[in-house]
Design a protein around this motif. Structure first.
Motif, PDB file in Angstrom:
ATOM      1  N   SER A  97      12.999  94.313-115.666  1.00  0.00           N
ATOM      2  CA  SER A  97      13.716  94.615-116.898  1.00  0.00           C
ATOM      3  C   SER A  97      13.269  93.710-118.041  1.00  0.00           C
ATOM      4  O   SER A  97      12.546  92.740-117.848  1.00  0.00           O
ATOM      5  CB  SER A  97      15.214  94.420-116.672  1.00  0.00           C
ATOM      6  OG  SER A  97      15.476  93.055-116.432  1.00  0.00           O
ATOM      7  N   GLN A  98      13.755  94.020-119.232  1.00  0.00           N
ATOM      8  CA  GLN A  98      13.489  93.177-120.390  1.00  0.00           C
ATOM      9  C   GLN A  98      14.066  91.782-120.172  1.00  0.00           C
ATOM     10  O   GLN A  98      13.465  90.787-120.570  1.00  0.00           O
ATOM     11  CB  GLN A  98      14.108  93.795-121.644  1.00  0.00           C
ATOM     12  CG  GLN A  98      13.103  94.444-122.537  1.00  0.00           C
ATOM     13  CD  GLN A  98      13.750  94.907-123.839  1.00  0.00           C
ATOM     14  OE1 GLN A  98      14.960  95.055-123.950  1.00  0.00           O
ATOM     15  NE2 GLN A  98      12.907  95.141-124.822  1.00  0.00           N
ATOM     16  N   ALA A 105       9.166  84.582-119.400  1.00  0.00           N
ATOM     17  CA  ALA A 105       8.518  83.972-120.566  1.00  0.00           C
ATOM     18  C   ALA A 105       8.988  82.531-120.748  1.00  0.00           C
ATOM     19  O   ALA A 105       8.175  81.639-121.019  1.00  0.00           O
ATOM     20  CB  ALA A 105       8.791  84.794-121.819  1.00  0.00           C
ATOM     21  N   VAL A 106      10.270  82.288-120.574  1.00  0.00           N
ATOM     22  CA  VAL A 106      10.801  80.926-120.682  1.00  0.00           C
ATOM     23  C   VAL A 106      10.242  80.064-119.549  1.00  0.00           C
ATOM     24  O   VAL A 106       9.785  78.937-119.769  1.00  0.00           O
ATOM     25  CB  VAL A 106      12.349  80.931-120.661  1.00  0.00           C
ATOM     26  CG1 VAL A 106      12.909  79.521-120.512  1.00  0.00           C
ATOM     27  CG2 VAL A 106      12.901  81.602-121.908  1.00  0.00           C
ATOM     28  N   TYR A 107      10.262  80.613-118.332  1.00  0.00           N
ATOM     29  CA  TYR A 107       9.725  79.894-117.179  1.00  0.00           C
ATOM     30  C   TYR A 107       8.245  79.579-117.396  1.00  0.00           C
ATOM     31  O   TYR A 107       7.794  78.450-117.167  1.00  0.00           O
ATOM     32  CB  TYR A 107       9.906  80.717-115.900  1.00  0.00           C
ATOM     33  CG  TYR A 107       9.271  80.083-114.700  1.00  0.00           C
ATOM     34  CD1 TYR A 107       9.911  79.053-114.019  1.00  0.00           C
ATOM     35  CD2 TYR A 107       8.016  80.490-114.264  1.00  0.00           C
ATOM     36  CE1 TYR A 107       9.309  78.441-112.927  1.00  0.00           C
ATOM     37  CE2 TYR A 107       7.414  79.885-113.179  1.00  0.00           C
ATOM     38  CZ  TYR A 107       8.059  78.864-112.513  1.00  0.00           C
ATOM     39  OH  TYR A 107       7.459  78.259-111.441  1.00  0.00           O
TER      40      TYR A 107
END
Length: 135
Positions: A97-98, A105-107
């Protein structure tokens, strides 16, 4: 003739001098040079998108390493380890999912920051030079 290649995400762009024979070869083969370069870069960085596949990624890495890039700062095994760690980051992606993409992206950003700082601290200038002097 000046050919420029813009990175897909627009982080940085570089002006490249492309030999005429490469331009002609790409024209004959109906291949976009910017696509070739972008996929090469994406494969080298173990990016999620715009890559050829795992065997191509490792061929790009072998090419990169056979050119001796970074051997003045790291041992061959350390370079392999760097690429292995990038592959491990890539393998953390679970296409979903989004929300999952945002979490990844944060990871990824945190991982790459730690990864870079760790390797920066391990960097030892003169590794290859000192080894060659011993021969």
């Amino acid at each position: 003739m000046e050919n420029k290649t813009q990175l897909q995400r627009g982080e940085e762009s570089y002006a490249l001098q492309v030999p005429e024979q490469v331009r002609l070869l790409c024209e004959l083969l109906d291949v976009d040079l910017s696509r070739i370069l972008q996929v090469f870069i994406n494969d080298l960085g173990h990016d999620l998108y715009g890559t050829n596949g795992s065997s191509e990624r490792w061929m790009v890495i072998e090419y990169f390493m056979s050119c001796g890039y970074g051997l003045h700062l790291f041992e061959n095994e350390e370079l392999h380890q760097m690429f292995y760690e990038l592959e491990q980051l890539r393998n953390r992606w679970c296409n979903g999912s989004q929300e999952a993409e945002k979490k990844y992206a944060v990871y990824r950003d945190n991982y790459l920051s730690c990864w870079f700082n760790t390797w920066l601290q391990k960097r030892s200038p003169g590794t290859m030079t000192q080894a060659l002097e011993m021969l």
